[in-house]
Design a protein around this motif. Sequence first.
Motif, short mmCIF file in Angstrom:
data_model
loop_
_atom_site.label_atom_id
_atom_site.label_comp_id
_atom_site.label_asym_id
_atom_site.label_seq_id
_atom_site.Cartn_x
_atom_site.Cartn_y
_atom_site.Cartn_z
N ARG A 1 0.84 -1.21 0.00
CA ARG A 1 0.00 0.00 0.00
C ARG A 1 0.87 1.25 0.00
NH1 ARG A 1 -2.92 -3.24 3.46
NH2 ARG A 1 -2.11 -2.19 5.33
N ARG A 2 1.94 1.24 0.76
CA ARG A 2 2.85 2.38 0.81
C ARG A 2 3.49 2.61 -0.56
NH1 ARG A 2 4.31 4.65 5.50
NH2 ARG A 2 5.65 6.44 5.28
N LEU A 3 3.90 1.53 -1.22
CA LEU A 3 4.49 1.64 -2.55
C LEU A 3 3.48 2.14 -3.57
CD1 LEU A 3 6.62 -1.58 -2.36
CD2 LEU A 3 7.54 0.71 -2.77
N ALA A 4 2.24 1.69 -3.47
CA ALA A 4 1.19 2.17 -4.38
C ALA A 4 0.98 3.67 -4.21
CB ALA A 4 -0.11 1.41 -4.14
N ALA A 5 1.02 4.15 -2.98
CA ALA A 5 0.88 5.59 -2.72
C ALA A 5 2.07 6.34 -3.31
CB ALA A 5 0.76 5.85 -1.23
N LEU A 6 3.26 5.76 -3.21
CA LEU A 6 4.45 6.38 -3.80
C LEU A 6 4.38 6.41 -5.31
CD1 LEU A 6 7.18 4.94 -1.43
CD2 LEU A 6 6.75 7.37 -1.86
N GLU A 7 3.85 5.35 -5.92
CA GLU A 7 3.66 5.33 -7.37
C GLU A 7 2.79 6.51 -7.80
OE1 GLU A 7 3.60 0.79 -9.07
OE2 GLU A 7 1.79 1.49 -8.07
N ALA A 8 1.69 6.71 -7.10
CA ALA A 8 0.77 7.79 -7.44
C ALA A 8 1.44 9.15 -7.25
CB ALA A 8 -0.50 7.70 -6.59
N ARG A 9 2.18 9.29 -6.16
CA ARG A 9 2.83 10.57 -5.86
C ARG A 9 3.95 10.90 -6.85
NH1 ARG A 9 5.56 10.76 -0.32
NH2 ARG A 9 7.50 11.44 -1.22
N LEU A 10 4.71 9.88 -7.25
CA LEU A 10 5.88 10.11 -8.12
C LEU A 10 5.58 9.92 -9.60
CD1 LEU A 10 8.57 8.26 -5.96
CD2 LEU A 10 8.16 10.73 -6.11
N GLY A 11 4.42 9.36 -9.91
CA GLY A 11 4.08 9.13 -11.31
C GLY A 11 4.96 8.09 -11.98
N CYS A 12 5.26 7.03 -11.25
CA CYS A 12 6.07 5.95 -11.80
C CYS A 12 5.46 4.62 -11.37
CB CYS A 12 7.52 6.05 -11.33
SG CYS A 12 7.76 5.72 -9.58
#
Length: 169
Positions: free
Chosen positions: A82-93
Amino acid sequence: MSVPLTSLPDSARVWVYGTDRPLTPEEREALIGDLRAFVDVWTAHGAALKAGVEWVEDRFAVVAVDETSAPASGCSIDAMSRRLAALEARLGCSLLDSTRVFYRAESGTIESCPRAEFRTRAAAGTIGEATPVFDPTIDTLAALRAGELERPVSRSWHRQLLGRSGGRS
């Protein structure tokens, strides 16, 4: 609790997350900083996990946990996802796309593409058995330390993606 990977045993469990594109220094800093903050308070069934985060090959976030005192649970791994999914959304990667293949191009840069595109590139002869590929499915720190993250296609599960022709050598 967050610790350096160098302090973890070879038996430490590892997860490798590749970015679908190179990150800027600011994005890389945000990603690794956020993951370190996460593992600093990471728990499994109330027990603190002794874990570390490292940026490898300027393309991969490595998370390792020493499971000798407390093993990572399904719920704790889900929390990391879940943390990584949030980072994906935040960083656009993309970090969680397990269909991507990472390989080192002849220029030395690390490329990433979907498996179907990898097959197409192999059929065109731009990828072959000697092409270095990255295997994010390694699961121990010993494997990372032994250099098993990067190896030729011929010594990796990626070989099955080459088809019968084998691509370039």
